[in-house]
Motif scaffolding. Structure first.
Motif, short mmCIF file in Angstrom:
data_model
loop_
_atom_site.label_atom_id
_atom_site.label_comp_id
_atom_site.label_asym_id
_atom_site.label_seq_id
_atom_site.Cartn_x
_atom_site.Cartn_y
_atom_site.Cartn_z
N THR A 236 0.70 -1.51 -0.20
CA THR A 236 -0.33 0.12 -0.02
C THR A 236 0.88 1.25 0.27
O THR A 236 0.29 2.12 -0.02
CB THR A 236 -1.05 0.12 1.69
N LYS A 237 2.43 0.62 -0.41
CA LYS A 237 3.64 2.09 -0.02
C LYS A 237 3.64 2.69 -1.10
O LYS A 237 3.60 1.33 -2.31
CB LYS A 237 4.19 2.11 0.80
N SER A 238 3.92 3.75 -1.45
CA SER A 238 4.97 4.63 -2.85
C SER A 238 6.07 3.94 -2.51
O SER A 238 6.79 3.45 -1.35
CB SER A 238 4.44 5.98 -3.20
N LEU B 291 -1.95 1.70 -1.95
CA LEU B 291 -2.34 0.88 -3.11
C LEU B 291 -3.25 1.14 -3.74
O LEU B 291 -2.79 0.34 -5.66
CB LEU B 291 -3.43 0.02 -2.52
N PHE B 292 -3.90 1.95 -4.22
CA PHE B 292 -4.80 2.39 -5.41
C PHE B 292 -4.16 2.92 -6.91
O PHE B 292 -4.41 2.12 -7.84
CB PHE B 292 -5.87 2.83 -5.57
N GLY C 221 4.86 5.73 9.32
CA GLY C 221 4.31 4.52 10.14
C GLY C 221 5.25 3.55 10.18
O GLY C 221 5.09 2.20 11.24
N GLY C 222 6.63 3.39 9.68
CA GLY C 222 8.09 2.30 9.56
C GLY C 222 7.65 1.79 9.27
O GLY C 222 6.02 1.11 8.21
N PRO C 223 8.07 0.51 8.66
CA PRO C 223 7.89 -0.46 8.21
C PRO C 223 7.25 -1.23 8.64
O PRO C 223 6.22 -2.42 7.32
CB PRO C 223 9.53 -1.69 8.75
N LEU C 224 6.60 -1.86 9.78
CA LEU C 224 5.31 -2.54 9.88
C LEU C 224 4.10 -1.94 9.61
O LEU C 224 3.09 -2.21 10.09
CB LEU C 224 6.25 -3.12 11.10
N TRP C 225 3.73 -0.47 10.04
CA TRP C 225 2.64 -0.18 9.92
C TRP C 225 2.87 0.63 8.66
O TRP C 225 3.51 1.04 7.87
CB TRP C 225 2.10 0.60 11.21
N PHE C 226 1.46 1.24 7.72
CA PHE C 226 0.96 1.67 7.07
C PHE C 226 1.08 3.24 6.77
O PHE C 226 1.55 4.01 8.06
CB PHE C 226 -0.76 2.09 6.80
N ASP C 227 1.92 3.58 5.76
CA ASP C 227 2.06 5.07 5.60
C ASP C 227 0.54 6.24 5.06
O ASP C 227 -0.54 5.69 5.13
CB ASP C 227 3.14 5.11 4.72
N ASN D 219 7.63 -0.07 -5.31
CA ASN D 219 6.59 0.22 -5.13
C ASN D 219 5.55 -1.00 -5.64
O ASN D 219 4.86 -1.84 -5.37
CB ASN D 219 6.06 1.81 -4.97
N LEU D 220 6.43 -0.77 -7.51
CA LEU D 220 5.49 -2.18 -8.03
C LEU D 220 6.51 -3.60 -7.65
O LEU D 220 5.65 -4.73 -7.93
CB LEU D 220 6.02 -1.91 -9.35
N VAL D 221 7.53 -3.70 -6.88
CA VAL D 221 8.42 -5.04 -6.45
C VAL D 221 6.90 -5.17 -5.58
O VAL D 221 6.75 -6.85 -5.69
CB VAL D 221 9.81 -4.74 -6.55
#
Lengths: 309, 291
Positions: free
Chosen positions: A58-60, A80-81, A69-75, A275-277
């Protein structure tokens, strides 16, 4: 879960017996609390990368590196879309082709391998033909052949025939599944009694008809297992297509995503597609996770086929 | 009647046999032929006898790759099968909603392609943006670099353990499930504790699946390829082109066009896999019940 009749029985036991039981139950309870904590910790460990993948999808690219939010939480920037849209359009939508290719390679190779394994496993289990023992020993030994020993010469042979860089270069070698044959043999040996086949023969049924009308329906659990294993094997296959395919449009999603990783890693600014990976990885694991959830009762029983004697 | 029917064995076997000959026997023979030749610019394909093999067995890069996968096998096989056995025994013992959910979660990595597993862990290990960095920042400490030469062995071990433990666990779990419960009742009457029942009744019964899973793990480890190949660009110079024999053979063939020598390396590796599996099977023969 059914309730056990144990509490009712408790009422009937003597006072001393009751205390003893209570102590026992307490000890058991404590032990299973410990076991549950252990299981919970293990589950967290096995879940962690998957959780990371969901979040990362869900991240750019910028969010992946410097997200709030750090690596383990949402930015705070929920991309995502955007990512999905980029996946569908980047490089003329090549990602969708990769998904389609993976689907084709996995189903064509998996179906073919399963059909061959079903027939061969049945032959090994139910016919005492000349050369059976030696053929089966060769088959078992072939499970140990390293992939490179096969992929390198197969590549050279296919190259001479002009078949590299075609879908056949991936599908045809995937038809070979010695382990599938082994699983089918082990299963058929026990699941289909010789007497049943003999009875059909006495009734005048031909060998081919007996196979289709009597044996095949009984083989269903093993067929589903072998099919599942070979489709998963095909979907996850990496080495064979990596060697065989250089045409971008024919790559399966595994090789394609790794190519994006390599590209981003040696990046010039406009080819950074981290982000695509991540979102591509997320999208590509969803079909398998869903099929495993749907087919739970099959794989849980089925995977043990080879280990039961 | 017996005789006449027996022919049908070959009828059913034929389609697989053709594929086996064309995509296994033929490539293997061809690879063996290639491994006995060298290709020189001046002389073309020339017979070289065992020259490629003597070269392989004195090639430091091949030998150190071989030693490395042997080291991996010594760690991977006991670690993965040991954990798988422990989880399987626990899941066989506690039947709750949580345990069923755990079973799914532990197995889930098997459904993830090896490439994607390696990519994900590569991100998680990353010294610039992985979760470890924030954790160590919080403690005002320097995060360890999990992708350098010293730590890469354990970083790879972690990926493979994560990926495969659940698969082995399910195999062992399913054979535990097939044990007749009356055996446990007998053990209980004899005064065996749960732990004793697990170690002295359950484990011996599932030995044959333990041996099977160990052979799988051993064969897989000696052919280690995908994870080091995917991590190589992320791990700087910690993973070189000859990190494992399989990776070496692949790079010789596809980066350096040395198909003849690559074939010899593959065969040398195949021989090692074969010998290791046979030695392992003979060593465990009494226990496994495979005679």
């Amino acid at each position: 879960m059914t309730t056990s009749p144990a509490p009712l029985l408790d009422e009937a036991v003597t006072a001393s017996g009751r205390t003893k039981q209570r102590v026992n139950r307490k000890a058991k309870g404590e032990r299973s609390v410990g076991l549950h904590i252990l299981l919970a910790v293990a589950s967290l460990y096995f879940l962690l990368p998957l959780w990371w993948l969901i979040v990362a999808g869900t991240k750019s690219t910028q969010g992946l590196f410097t997200g709030s939010g750090g690596p383990l939480w949402f930015d705070k920037n929920f991309a995502l879309f955007d990512n999905l849209q980029q996946l569908a359009t980047y490089n003329n939508g090549i990602y969708l082709r990769w998904l389609g290719n993976s689907f084709l390679y996995a189903t064509a190779g998996g179906l073919g391998a399963t059909i061959l394994a079903v027939l061969a496993g049945y032959a090994f289990a139910k016919y005492r033909f000349r050369g059976r023992t030696i053929s089966f020993m060769i088959l078992l030994a072939s499970v140990m052949v390293p992939a490179t020993a096969l992929v390198i010469p197969t590549y050279v042979l296919f190259n001479n025939l002009g078949l590299t860089n075609t879908i056949w270069a991936v599908i045809l070698p995937s038809l070979l599944s010695p382990f599938g044959v082994y699983l089918m043999r082990v299963y058929v040996q026990d699941a289909i009694p010789d007497e049943l086949l003999d009875a059909a023969r006495v009734d005048g049924s031909g060998e081919i008809r007996t196979f289709f009308t009597i044996a095949l329906p009984l083989m269903r659990p093993a067929v589903v297992t072998v099919l599942l294993l070979s489709v998963v094997g095909g979907w996850n296959n990496y080495f064979l297509p990596l060697a065989m395919i250089s045409d971008q449009t024919l790559l399966p999603v595994t090789v394609g995503l790794n190519a994006w990783q390599v590209q981003s890693n040696s990046a010039t600014a406009n080819s950074l597609v981290w982000n695509l990976v991540t979102s591509g990885s997320l999208v590509s694991v969803i079909p398998l996770i869903i099929s495993f959830l749907l087919l739970q009762k099959y794989w849980q029983g089925g995977l043990s086929l080879g280990s039961l004697k | 009647m017996e005789r006449k029917n027996a022919r049908f064995g070959w009828v059913f076997l034929a389609p697989f046999a053709v594929v086996f000959l064309v995509f296994l026997v033929l490539p293997l023979c061809y690879a063996f032929w290639m491994s006995l030749h060298t290709n020189t610019l001046a002389g073309g394909e020339q017979f070289a006898g065992l020259e490629n093999y003597t070269k392989a067995f004195s090639d430091q890069r091949f030998l150190s790759g071989m030693a490395r996968v042997a080291g991996f096998a010594l760690v991977f096989v006991p670690l993965q099968i040991g954990l798988a056995l422990v989880f399987a025994l626990i899941l066989d013992d506690v039947r709750t909603r949580l345990s069923r959910f755990s079973r799914l979660l532990i197995f889930a990595p098997y459904a993830i392609p090896g490439v994607i597993g390696a990519l994900m862990w590569g991100f998680l290990y990353s010294p610039s943006f992985g979760p470890l960095v924030s954790f160590f920042d919080f403690l005002h400490l320097q995060a360890p670099d999990l992708l350098n030469r010293d730590s890469i062995f354990w970083s790879l071990t972690n990926i493979v353990t994560w990926q495969w433990t659940g698969y082995y666990m399910i195999i062992i779990y399913a054979s535990l499930q097939s044990i007749d419960p009356s055996i446990y009742e007998a053990a209980r009457i004899d005064g065996a504790s749960k732990l004793q029942t697990a170690l002295q009744v359950k484990v011996p019964i599932v030995t044959s699946s333990l041996v099977l899973t160990m052979v799988f793990a051993l064969i897989g480890t000696l052919q280690f390829f995908t994870e080091p190949q995917v991590l190589a660009p992320l791990a700087g110079n910690a993973i070189d082109a000859a990190y494992t024999p399989n990776l070496y053979a692949y790079n010789l063939a596809f980066s350096y066009q040395q198909f003849n020598y690559a074939s010899a390396i593959s065969f040398a590796l195949g021989l090692m896999v074969f010998l290791a599996s046979i030695i392992f099977l003979i060593a465990t023969r009494k226990k496994s019940g495979l005679n």
